[in-house]
Motif scaffolding. Structure first.
Motif, PDB file in Angstrom:
ATOM      1  N   ARG A   1       0.813  -1.212   0.000  1.00  0.00           N
ATOM      2  CA  ARG A   1       0.000   0.000   0.000  1.00  0.00           C
ATOM      3  C   ARG A   1       0.847   1.262   0.000  1.00  0.00           C
ATOM      4  N   TYR A   2       2.112   1.140   0.369  1.00  0.00           N
ATOM      5  CA  TYR A   2       2.997   2.296   0.364  1.00  0.00           C
ATOM      6  C   TYR A   2       3.798   2.388  -0.933  1.00  0.00           C
TER       7      TYR A   2
ATOM      8  N   ASP B   1       3.353   0.620  -5.238  1.00  0.00           N
ATOM      9  CA  ASP B   1       2.530   0.574  -6.441  1.00  0.00           C
ATOM     10  C   ASP B   1       1.217  -0.162  -6.154  1.00  0.00           C
TER      11      ASP B   1
ATOM     12  N   SER C   1      -6.257  -0.832  -8.960  1.00  0.00           N
ATOM     13  CA  SER C   1      -6.849   0.342  -9.596  1.00  0.00           C
ATOM     14  C   SER C   1      -7.912  -0.095 -10.598  1.00  0.00           C
TER      15      SER C   1
ATOM     16  N   ASP D   1      -1.901   9.416   5.305  1.00  0.00           N
ATOM     17  CA  ASP D   1      -1.577   9.364   3.880  1.00  0.00           C
ATOM     18  C   ASP D   1      -1.793   7.962   3.314  1.00  0.00           C
ATOM     19  N   ALA D   2      -1.634   6.937   4.149  1.00  0.00           N
ATOM     20  CA  ALA D   2      -1.871   5.572   3.688  1.00  0.00           C
ATOM     21  C   ALA D   2      -3.346   5.359   3.383  1.00  0.00           C
TER      22      ALA D   2
ATOM     23  N   GLU E   1      -5.467   7.808   2.567  1.00  0.00           N
ATOM     24  CA  GLU E   1      -5.771   8.647   1.406  1.00  0.00           C
ATOM     25  C   GLU E   1      -5.341   7.974   0.103  1.00  0.00           C
ATOM     26  N   ARG E   2      -4.140   7.398   0.076  1.00  0.00           N
ATOM     27  CA  ARG E   2      -3.649   6.746  -1.139  1.00  0.00           C
ATOM     28  C   ARG E   2      -4.544   5.567  -1.521  1.00  0.00           C
TER      29      ARG E   2
ATOM     30  N   ASN F   1      -8.004   6.799  -2.788  1.00  0.00           N
ATOM     31  CA  ASN F   1      -7.900   7.440  -4.092  1.00  0.00           C
ATOM     32  C   ASN F   1      -7.766   6.406  -5.205  1.00  0.00           C
ATOM     33  N   VAL F   2      -7.018   5.352  -4.950  1.00  0.00           N
ATOM     34  CA  VAL F   2      -6.846   4.306  -5.964  1.00  0.00           C
ATOM     35  C   VAL F   2      -8.141   3.539  -6.169  1.00  0.00           C
TER      36      VAL F   2
END
Length: 339
Positions: free
Chosen positions: A50-51, A53, A58, A74-75, A77-78, A81-82
């Motif tokens: 998760r940190y 690719d 996706s 941020d983890a 959020e990333r 978002n994906v």
């Protein structure tokens, strides 16, 4: 439902994946591949960090997402978002550590909780990517960062976000060893090790929950659209009662010797690590194992009888006695306490 379990080979993630499969849901787990766990037939496995690719997930559609290893905002959020905006329910595993201090009894979901500070976020920025998947790496910032994860999920998903502030998870496969140490120690209490020291008083409260019960409540939150924050742990029980139950299940004839806190401190023995399930005596930890679960109980949280947790835990540990436990008193420390 189409379900994704982030960290699905871990202790809790594995229990959630098992519960989903048993309920007939289409289940995919996201794993870095660093934890080995047998998965149920039909479970999809995506290898990704998760940190790093996340392109492997996706564009894939999931109705329910269970995130067991979110340690920084941020983890969260990333990941979200994906995955995009098609998620029906996002259930994030937070922690009662988010409360920060336990100087008052009965902490509940309305109790103010501190957000992460700039210093907490700096801890995140300073960690190498391969260290970010370990809760231990965040140290004292773990709790505030969990709160920051809750806030991020709510900001991005609104009422579709659920945060489970889990207490001490136990059961077969528990990597923390806190309950396992007591089970093993009492099971092996014979001969010159028949006497087992324990922290007085006998009515000292302990609050634990079977990992399978947390998994079951996580599914309930998804199925019943239960958003917001929930304390998810067991009802407090006296340590003496827990040790009695372990002795009964294991057939142990151990003699428990209750040792006062002053003697433990004088011997230089640390609560929680040297003596598992003994909360530190500092005022801010006085009610650490006494948080309120009234909200979750009213919504259907069910906790199985302790013996239903202890029996499989005992059988699992008896098959791995060659594995050293990461916590617990050494024989030398026990001599300091009871001679």
């Amino acid at each position: 439902m189409r379900c994704l379990v982030v960290g699905g080979t871990g202790f809790l993630g594995g229990a959630i994946a098992d519960a989903l499969v048993a309920s007939g849901h289409s289940t995919t787990i996201l794993s870095r591949g660093q934890t080995v766990r047998d998965t149920k037939p039909g479970v999809g496995v995506v290898r990704a960090d998760r940190y790093g690719d996340l392109s492997a997930i996706s564009g894939r559609d999931f109705d329910w997402v269970f995130d067991t290893c979110a340690f920084s905002p941020d983890a969260v959020e990333r990941l979200l978002n994906v995955l995009g905006d098609g998620i029906g329910r996002y259930v994030m595993i937070s922690s009662i550590s988010a409360y920060g201090t336990f100087s008052a009894p009965g902490l509940n979901e309305e109790t103010p909780v501190p957000d992460a500070t700039a210093d907490d976020l700096a801890i995140v920025a300073g960690l190498a990517p391969d260290k970010r998947g370990s809760a231990i790496a965040y140290g004292a910032s773990y709790g505030p960062l969990k709160r920051a994860c809750e806030i991020t999920a709510e900001q991005m998903l609104g009422p579709r976000a659920t945060a489970l502030r889990a207490g001490l998870l136990v059961g077969a496969g528990d990597y923390s060893d806190r309950l396992t140490w007591w089970v093993r120690r009492l099971d092996q209490a014979h001969g010159d090790r028949a006497r087992v020291p324990a922290p007085a008083p006998p009515e000292r409260p302990v609050q634990i929950i079977d990992v399978r019960d947390v998994a079951r409540f996580a599914l309930r939150c998804a199925a019943d659209n239960l958003g917001g924050i929930w304390n998810v742990t067991g009802e407090p029980q006296p340590l003496a009662g827990l040790l009695d139950a372990i002795s009964d299940v294991s057939g142990s004839s151990a003699e428990v010797i209750w040792v006062v806190e002053e003697a433990i401190a004088t011997a230089g023995i640390e609560p929680w690590v040297d003596i598992p399930l003994m909360a530190p005596s500092d005022p801010e930890f006085r009610y650490f194992l006494q948080v309120s679960t009234a909200k979750a109980l009213s919504a259907g949280l069910e906790c199985r009888p302790i013996r239903e947790t202890l029996s499989p835990l005992l059988m699992w540990d008896r098959e791995r006695r060659n594995v050293a436990l990461g916590v617990g008193l050494t024989p030398q420390q026990e001599i300091l306490l009871i001679g």
